[in-house]
Design an enzyme around this catalytic site. Structure first.
Site, PDB file in Angstrom:
ATOM      1  N   GLY A  49      46.174  21.106 -22.857  1.00  0.00           N
ATOM      2  CA  GLY A  49      46.369  20.249 -21.688  1.00  0.00           C
ATOM      3  C   GLY A  49      47.370  20.937 -20.788  1.00  0.00           C
ATOM      4  N   SER A  51      51.441  21.713 -20.767  1.00  0.00           N
ATOM      5  CA  SER A  51      52.582  21.586 -21.679  1.00  0.00           C
ATOM      6  C   SER A  51      53.788  20.882 -21.049  1.00  0.00           C
ATOM      7  CB  SER A  51      52.980  22.962 -22.218  1.00  0.00           C
ATOM      8  OG  SER A  51      53.213  23.865 -21.167  1.00  0.00           O
ATOM      9  N   CYS A  81      46.784  25.950 -27.474  1.00  0.00           N
ATOM     10  CA  CYS A  81      47.057  26.248 -26.061  1.00  0.00           C
ATOM     11  C   CYS A  81      48.362  25.574 -25.604  1.00  0.00           C
ATOM     12  CB  CYS A  81      45.852  25.873 -25.209  1.00  0.00           C
ATOM     13  SG  CYS A  81      45.841  26.752 -23.647  1.00  0.00           S
ATOM     14  N   ARG A 110      53.613  31.405 -20.948  1.00  0.00           N
ATOM     15  CA  ARG A 110      52.615  30.464 -20.433  1.00  0.00           C
ATOM     16  C   ARG A 110      51.684  31.158 -19.449  1.00  0.00           C
ATOM     17  NH1 ARG A 110      54.997  26.741 -17.057  1.00  0.00           N
ATOM     18  NH2 ARG A 110      53.172  25.459 -17.356  1.00  0.00           N
ATOM     19  N   ARG A 140      43.492  29.134 -19.116  1.00  0.00           N
ATOM     20  CA  ARG A 140      44.899  29.324 -18.673  1.00  0.00           C
ATOM     21  C   ARG A 140      45.807  29.447 -19.901  1.00  0.00           C
ATOM     22  NH1 ARG A 140      47.996  25.795 -15.371  1.00  0.00           N
ATOM     23  NH2 ARG A 140      46.757  24.060 -16.154  1.00  0.00           N
ATOM     24  N   HIS A 175      41.019  27.313 -27.964  1.00  0.00           N
ATOM     25  CA  HIS A 175      40.642  25.916 -28.214  1.00  0.00           C
ATOM     26  C   HIS A 175      39.441  25.810 -29.167  1.00  0.00           C
ATOM     27  CE1 HIS A 175      42.834  24.016 -24.773  1.00  0.00           C
ATOM     28  NE2 HIS A 175      42.702  25.211 -24.237  1.00  0.00           N
ATOM     29  N   GLU A 177      38.541  23.347 -30.742  1.00  0.00           N
ATOM     30  CA  GLU A 177      37.971  21.991 -30.637  1.00  0.00           C
ATOM     31  C   GLU A 177      36.872  21.916 -29.578  1.00  0.00           C
ATOM     32  OE1 GLU A 177      40.812  22.996 -29.507  1.00  0.00           O
ATOM     33  OE2 GLU A 177      41.263  22.076 -27.565  1.00  0.00           O
TER      34      GLU A 177
HETATM   35  N1  GLN Z   1      48.612  26.580 -19.021  1.00  0.00           N
HETATM   36  C1  GLN Z   1      48.747  25.334 -19.681  1.00  0.00           C
HETATM   37  C2  GLN Z   1      50.212  24.971 -19.927  1.00  0.00           C
HETATM   38  O1  GLN Z   1      51.110  25.611 -19.532  1.00  0.00           O
HETATM   39  C3  GLN Z   1      48.001  25.304 -20.991  1.00  0.00           C
HETATM   40  C4  GLN Z   1      46.518  25.312 -20.753  1.00  0.00           C
HETATM   41  C5  GLN Z   1      45.703  24.686 -21.826  1.00  0.00           C
HETATM   42  O2  GLN Z   1      46.209  23.992 -22.701  1.00  0.00           O
HETATM   43  N2  GLN Z   1      44.410  24.891 -21.757  1.00  0.00           N
HETATM   44  O3  GLN Z   1      50.487  23.998 -20.483  1.00  0.00           O
END
Ligand code: GLN
Length: 201
Positions: A49, A51, A81, A110, A140, A175, A177
């Site tokens: 998601g 962070s 992630c 990140r 990402r 991921h 999932e």
């Molecule tokens: N770039 C997101 C972050 O800094 C992480 C991306 C993801 O969980 N798919 O939280």
């Protein structure tokens, strides 16, 4: 054989996908938002998601400190992630107000693999997951710049660390999932079951 109760931190991110993956890996899966709910699980997934958002909501919901205490106390925890970022003892470029739960002696960068439109999939060989490589979905995604002596690198992609385990804590940049392949979740469910085989990676 007992069926472990595995929670998914349900403050933000792809909670539903993890609940489905955990259920198909033979766990009793349930969302966790509050300290009382955290107290009832054998293990916890921190989903992908954003962070910073997850961090701020965890503090707001009063679950950050209890979560740190349980991870310190040995509760199995798996971060994907954004969840990986949450498990890092140190992040290189935190946004203001961004805190982590910690648990893995690693430094995480990140968005290291680029922006949303540079998301990609790649085959990743994960130590402890038998058979063909896992299909890694990177969105990402962070990578791990370095790990401490207690942390074990489980996978790399193009020279960058993308999966790490330290004792009860597991983290992947990608991921699992989001694919139909639930072998990484199965590994984590074994950790939550307290299976010694899962501990001997
Ligand atoms: N770039 C997101 C972050 O800094 C992480 C991306 C993801 O969980 N798919 O939280």
């Amino acid at each position: 054989m007992t069926t472990p109760v595995v929670g998914v931190l349900a403050l933000q991110g792809d909670v539903r996908e993890h609940l489905i993956a955990l259920a198909s890996a033979d766990a009793l899966a349930r969302p966790v938002r509050r300290p009382e709910e955290l107290a009832e699980v054998d293990g916890l997934v921190i989903p992908g998601g954003e962070s910073t958002t997850i961090s701020k909501l965890a503090t707001l919901f009063g679950v950050m400190e209890p979560l740190r205490a349980r991870v310190r106390g040995g509760m199995p925890v798996y971060g994907t992630c954004a969840g990986m970022i949450m498990l890092a003892d140190k992040i290189l470029d935190p946004r203001s107000g961004q805190e982590t739960v910690g648990g893995i002696d690693m430094i995480v960068r990140r968005n290291a693999f680029g922006r949303q439109n540079e998301s990609f999939e790649a085959a990743v060989d994960v130590k402890g997951v038998e058979g063909a490589p896992v299909e890694g979905v990177f969105i990402r995604a962070p990578w791990v710049e370095s790990v401490g002596a207690q942390a074990e690198v489980l996978a790399e992609h193009e020279g960058h660390i993308v999966a790490v385990r330290q004792g009860n804590a597991l983290a992947t940049s990608f991921h699992p999932e989001l694919t139909g392949d639930h072998r990484v979740h199965a590994l984590f469910v074994e950790m939550a079951r307290g299976n010694p085989r899962a501990g001997s990676l």
